[in-house]
Design a protein around this motif. Structure first.
Motif: not given
Length: 557
Positions: A95-98, A338-345
């Motif tokens: 997911d891309v998050v703001r 910050f803005d970014g991409t979730i690499s793992s949860v």
């Protein structure tokens, strides 16, 4: 030599006779100068100067400094600031998050309860302060005192209705045949001792009542409050003496009843004395209550300000407790830094939040700085920071603590921890690998009263500042300050947060108060002016001048 002196004396004599007007003027001048000579020798004292400032509203920041380098891109492990069950997860890997998106929520029932409790405690504290301020207002204290004096006058008046009856009754009891001196003597020496003690206390109480009654008769209801208070105190002390006499009478009567074969002969006396005891105790209670009220109201008029200041401090503490509770509640929510991409949860609903919950990758620049074990204990996720760069003098960027090392690195016996700070804005001039210095704000108070640190003094553990009631001319803009013949006052203060330049003032000062930030001691200079001598004046055209003074000569007629 002798002839020379005689000649000189003759010349003076001749001069005086031939110049009478001038001589009289000179003689008067000498007398005046002799009398006022101390006016010509004076000490010019440079007054002590003070540099002042004013109490203003502002902010106090406490920070921790560290240095490190800029990274071009980085992954940040997202962690919760507290431990609790996870109740909500809003993202998955990829997911891309703001920045600011809510990623995880934790069970916060206890934290919410703490906020509610803190709000109720603050509201209660504010109500107590409002009540105290109302009670200690000048109008209310005056009204309470007036009522207390009115009640006291009534208590005294009521006492004087009953005290004569009690004293008359006590006097008549001792002449009763069963309680006479002869009766007591016939029973025993102890009985007579009891009777003598009762009689002694009766006369002591009666004398006190007589004096008290004279003062009472001179008093009017609208008389001076000092006189009313004096009568209240006198009547209380007199009533105590009568109470002691009644008690002594009762001891005597009870003893006589115990020692006779006919105790019923003394029942009526015992009942009468019992009634006297109830009456006297009632008056004592009323008079004592009034005395206490007057003392309390007078104490409030003197020390009520201290109670109010203490209550204000209590409100401040409750406000801080509420803010702490709100801050703790915020720790139960994890947002994207910050803005970014979730690499793992790695976390899911129902888990206890501990360790890494997720990892976010960003291409924005991040500063990694190193802190020692003392400073790292003050750092929390989300704290704001200011970043400066050796290579770019004019650039300052704000940021936020995004990650804190859990385990430190040991080098030459020194433990250090890395802290990652994400930039709030990007600047193309900042390059990867640049040296960066960070100042992380660990505590802050805003819109509070502040003064410069050098204005605060401490003596025997008490903080105080020096204050003036009115401004000193140019004292706040001149490094040399301004002089004042009136020394500043010493004002005790309660301080709060302190940073490198300013101190928070919780109690003791108000906005606009004038405070001393620097004292410059004065120096002394002696200036002397010399008076002309009569001998040199007689000499004719010679003149004398004093240091800094005007020259004076005596012309011929």
């Amino acid at each position: 030599m002798e002839n020379s002196k005689l000649t000189k004396f003759q010349n003076i004599k001749n001069y005086i006779y031939s110049h009478k007007t001038i001589s009289v003027v000179v003689l008067m001048a000498v007398i005046i100068l002799g009398y006022f000579g101390d006016k010509l020798i004076f000490k010019a004292t440079a007054e002590t100067s003070y540099v002042t400032s004013t109490v203003v509203k502002g902010s106090v920041f406490v920070s921790v400094a560290g240095s490190g380098q800029v990274e071009s891109s980085s992954s940040i492990d997202l962690k919760a600031k507290t431990s609790s069950y996870i109740t909500y997860v809003s993202v998955k890997a990829g997911d891309v998050v703001r920045k600011g998106k809510l990623l995880f929520s934790l069970d916060s029932k206890d934290a919410e309860r703490s906020v509610r409790d803190a709000e109720l405690s603050l509201a209660s504290s504010k109500l107590s302060l409002e009540k105290l301020e109302n009670q200690n207002s000048e109008e209310n204290i005056s009204a309470d005192l007036n009522k207390a004096y009115e009640d006291g006058f009534n208590d005294v008046s009521n006492a004087f209705l009953d005290l004569p009856t009690v004293l008359t009754g006590l006097e008549s009891i001792l002449v009763e045949q069963n309680l006479s001196d002869n009766s007591a003597r016939m029973v025993s020496k102890t009985a007579r001792d009891y009777r003598n003690k009762a009689e002694e206390l009766y006369y002591k109480a009666n004398n006190s009542f007589f004096i008290n009654q004279k003062n009472y008769r001179l008093l009017t209801r609208d008389g001076e409050v000092e006189k009313i208070e004096e009568i209240i105190n006198e009547t209380y002390e007199t009533t105590k003496l009568i109470s002691d006499a009644v008690k002594s009478y009762r001891n005597f009567v009870d003893y006589m009843a115990d020692e006779t074969d006919r105790p019923s002969d003394y029942t009526s006396y015992q009942n009468t004395l019992g009634n006297y005891t109830s009456t006297i105790n009632s008056h004592l209670s009323n008079l004592l209550s009034t005395r206490t009220n007057i003392e309390d109201y007078k104490d409030n008029s003197t020390n009520g300000g201290l109670d109010i200041e203490s209550s204000i401090l209590g409100v401040k503490q409750k406000e801080n407790s509420l803010q702490d509770a709100k801050d703790a509640l915020a720790d139960y929510y994890v947002y994207a830094p910050f803005d970014g991409t979730i690499s793992s949860v790695t976390a899911k609903v129902g888990d206890i939040a501990s360790g890494t919950l997720a990892t976010i990758i960003t291409k924005q620049k991040i500063a990694t700085i190193s802190l020692n074990e003392v400073d790292i204990a003050k750092i929390k996720l989300g704290q704001k920071a200011t970043l400066t760069f050796d290579a770019i003098d004019t650039l300052s960027i704000t940021g936020e603590v995004s990650e804190i090392d859990s385990i430190g690195a040991v080098s030459q016996g020194v433990v250090s921890y890395n802290v990652k700070i994400s930039f709030d804005v990007s600047d193309d001039r900042v390059k990867p690998g640049m040296s960066v210095s960070a100042s992380i704000i660990t505590d802050i108070v805003q819109d509070v009263l502040i003064i410069p640190n050098n204005a605060v003094k401490n003596q025997n553990g008490v903080n105080f500042v020096q204050t003036f009631d009115t401004p000193l001319v140019s004292s706040s803009i001149s490094l040399q300050g301004a002089p004042s013949t009136i020394p500043p006052k010493q004002t005790e203060v309660v301080i709060g947060l302190v940073d490198d330049t300013n101190t928070e003032i919780i109690l003791g000062l108000k906005e606009g108060d004038i405070i001393v930030t620097k004292t410059i001691a004065g120096s002394n200079t002696t200036v002397k002016s010399t008076a002309p001598s009569l001998m040199s004046a007689v000499g004719g055209n010679k003149t004398t001048g004093g240091t800094g003074g005007a020259r004076m000569g005596i012309p011929h007629d």
